[in-house]
Design a protein around this motif. Structure first.
Motif, short mmCIF file in Angstrom:
data_model
loop_
_atom_site.label_atom_id
_atom_site.label_comp_id
_atom_site.label_asym_id
_atom_site.label_seq_id
_atom_site.Cartn_x
_atom_site.Cartn_y
_atom_site.Cartn_z
N GLU A 38 34.27 49.77 38.86
CA GLU A 38 34.24 51.07 38.18
C GLU A 38 35.48 51.89 38.54
O GLU A 38 36.00 52.64 37.72
CB GLU A 38 32.98 51.83 38.60
N ILE A 39 35.97 51.70 39.76
CA ILE A 39 37.09 52.51 40.25
C ILE A 39 38.39 52.13 39.56
O ILE A 39 39.23 52.98 39.28
CB ILE A 39 37.22 52.35 41.78
N THR A 40 38.58 50.85 39.29
CA THR A 40 39.84 50.38 38.69
C THR A 40 39.75 50.24 37.18
O THR A 40 40.61 49.61 36.56
CB THR A 40 40.23 49.02 39.30
N ALA A 41 38.72 50.85 36.57
CA ALA A 41 38.54 50.72 35.12
C ALA A 41 39.70 51.31 34.34
O ALA A 41 39.96 50.92 33.21
CB ALA A 41 37.24 51.37 34.69
N GLY A 42 40.42 52.27 34.94
CA GLY A 42 41.53 52.90 34.24
C GLY A 42 42.83 52.14 34.31
O GLY A 42 43.82 52.55 33.71
N VAL A 43 42.85 51.02 35.03
CA VAL A 43 44.07 50.21 35.13
C VAL A 43 44.04 49.17 34.02
O VAL A 43 43.08 48.41 33.90
CB VAL A 43 44.16 49.53 36.51
N THR A 44 45.08 49.15 33.22
CA THR A 44 45.14 48.22 32.09
C THR A 44 45.00 46.78 32.56
O THR A 44 45.58 46.38 33.57
CB THR A 44 46.47 48.39 31.34
N ALA A 45 44.23 45.99 31.82
CA ALA A 45 44.01 44.59 32.16
C ALA A 45 45.32 43.82 32.24
O ALA A 45 46.24 44.07 31.46
CB ALA A 45 43.08 43.94 31.14
N ASN A 46 45.39 42.90 33.17
CA ASN A 46 46.56 42.03 33.38
C ASN A 46 47.81 42.81 33.78
O ASN A 46 48.93 42.33 33.61
CB ASN A 46 46.85 41.19 32.14
#
Length: 472
Positions: free
Chosen positions: A308-316
């Motif tokens: 949930e914490i890193t949800a704002g980091v774009t995938a890959n």
């Protein structure tokens, strides 16, 4: 008068066939029209495919998450004359509308609505106005097509990129948020101040950044939503540690980035109370995909751990953590521990880094996957603490090396502190055609294939065909 029965029957059969063909043509035409209407009613993501080299119309996970979490209805108004719309912008707005039933957009022709722009400060032809209730944000046309000023200044080349998604998502995140937050940067211990790209990211999430010296303030302000301790060069005093301990005990939030070359026993004790301790040594990567080509193996590109914490980091997305140390998690801790960044499974921690002359692994160096950043949460008090064991992750130059990915992580952490949606930090997309480059090894192989192999095969095939024909 005699009737030719056969001709009459033939005429009836022709009439029947003609009526049948006409009805069939009408039915097919109706089916085609109906199918066309159905296809036009489908979302653009099902009927239009983005084949642009830079994925101009493909939304990032950041935008999708934000759209899917919209707490209220948002309407975007595109100010453009009929027939002079920018297809890039309209297609992108269609993608936004496809992702959420709470987002819609309308076109406003300045000729038909001459007073519309006057209601929104800064609005002009070509811009997009996002509204939510009585709040609005204006995205200028020039902001969606920024000019590469350095290239223009030095070489006189006018090259623009397409930054519409970043600008629209940033405006969207601003317009839906009614609450503002305050992050205090602790000072007085040689901490590194956040650069503009980090503060701009936080500002997009309605987070204001201010400095705080606990020595002069004497206490943590009541309006502090979170604290940042960024790579202190000295340890905190007992009095300041007590202030931080009391702040966290009352449900406070703290992000600490540390330099493992600095001795900080007091700070280490606070981190240990939340279930996290240092892994002795300097992290070294052996997987080429986890450190930049041509740089030391201690310049890490850690993997983002899904949470949930890193949800704002774009995938890959690659994050950059040069010179880092591992974090050990206490399995018996009462805290909820969540790894955020991790090395590859073949990394190792060099314990004698201070005297080592090479990066070679010693037999006693521990090997495996190590955590570079970990989050801890106390479910009883609501306290949240994130530890990044790298002093360089929140530097502007490091962030720019990975196109703002480190700023995305900071924004996501602060949003988690505040219980908000994901942060908007999206790289602009090039409008230039991507050049086809052929590696040297492939170039030699292709040269041999097209200049020797294929011509030789054609000659052999021709000779075989000639022999077969002569024998016949």
């Amino acid at each position: 008068m005699k009737f030719d029965l056969k001709k009459l029957q033939g005429s009836k059969r022709t009439l029947h066939n003609g009526v049948y063909a006409s009805l069939l043509a009408v039915a097919v035409l109706a089916a085609v029209i109906l199918l066309n209407l159905v296809v036009r009613a489908l979302p653009a993501r099902y009927t239009e495919y983005d084949i642009s080299t830079s994925a101009l119309f493909t939304l990032s996970d950041t935008s999708k998450n934000l759209l899917q979490e919209l707490p209220a209805d948002v309407t975007a108004y595109y100010l453009a004359q009929s027939g002079q719309e920018d297809a890039n912008i309209t297609r992108l707005l269609d993608r936004y509308a496809d992702e959420s039933s709470r987002f819609c957009w309308e076109q406003r022709d300045p000729v038909l609505y001459p007073t519309f722009a006057a209601a929104y400060e800064g609005a002009s032809t070509g811009c997009v106005v996002l509204t939510c209730g009585d709040r609005y944000e204006v995205v200028a046309y020039s902001a969606m097509y920024p000019l590469d000023e350095e290239l223009y200044y030095y070489y006189g080349v006018e090259q623009r990129s397409f930054d519409a998604e970043n600008q629209l998502t940033v405006a969207l995140s601003k317009v839906i948020r009614t609450t503002s937050y305050k992050l205090y940067e602790l000072t007085g211990h040689g901490e590194t101040a956040l650069d503009d790209d980090f503060t701009d990211t936080l500002e997009n999430s309605n987070v204001a950044v201010e400095s705080l010296n606990l020595t002069t303030a004497g206490a943590v302000p009541q309006d502090a939503d979170a604290l940042l301790l960024n790579a202190p060069l000295t340890d905190l005093t007992d009095a300041k540690m007590q202030l931080l301990t009391d702040y966290l005990a009352s449900g406070g939030k703290l992000l600490a980035a540390t330099d493992f070359t600095v001795k900080t026993p007091n700070l280490d004790a606070l981190l240990a109370a939340y279930g996290m301790t240092r892994q002795t040594g300097l992290l070294v990567e052996t997987d080429p995909d986890h450190y930049p080509y041509g740089y030391p193996q201690t310049y890490l590109l850690p993997s983002v751990q899904a949470s949930e914490i890193t949800a704002g980091v774009t995938a890959n997305t690659m994050l950059y953590a040069p010179i880092a140390q591992g974090i050990l998690c206490d399995e018996e801790s009462q805290m909820l521990l969540t790894p955020l960044l991790a090395t590859s499974s073949t990394a190792y921690s060099m314990e004698n880094y201070a005297t080592a002359e090479t990066a070679a692994k010693a037999d006693t160096d521990p090997e495996g996957s190590f955590y570079v950043a970990v989050a801890a949460e106390n479910a009883e008090t609501g306290a949240r603490l994130v530890w990044i064991n790298c002093p360089n992750m929140l530097l502007g130059s490091i962030n720019q090396s990975v196109s703002g990915a480190n700023a995305q992580l900071l924004g996501s952490i602060v949003n988690w502190f505040n219980g908000e949606q994901t942060t908007a930090v999206i790289s602009s997309k090039s409008l230039s055609a991507t050049a086809l480059t052929v590696p040297n090894v492939a170039r030699v192989g292709l040269g041999v294939l097209f200049t020797l192999v294929l011509p030789l095969l054609c000659v052999i095939a021709g000779a075989v065909i000639c022999l077969i024909r002569r024998r016949r």
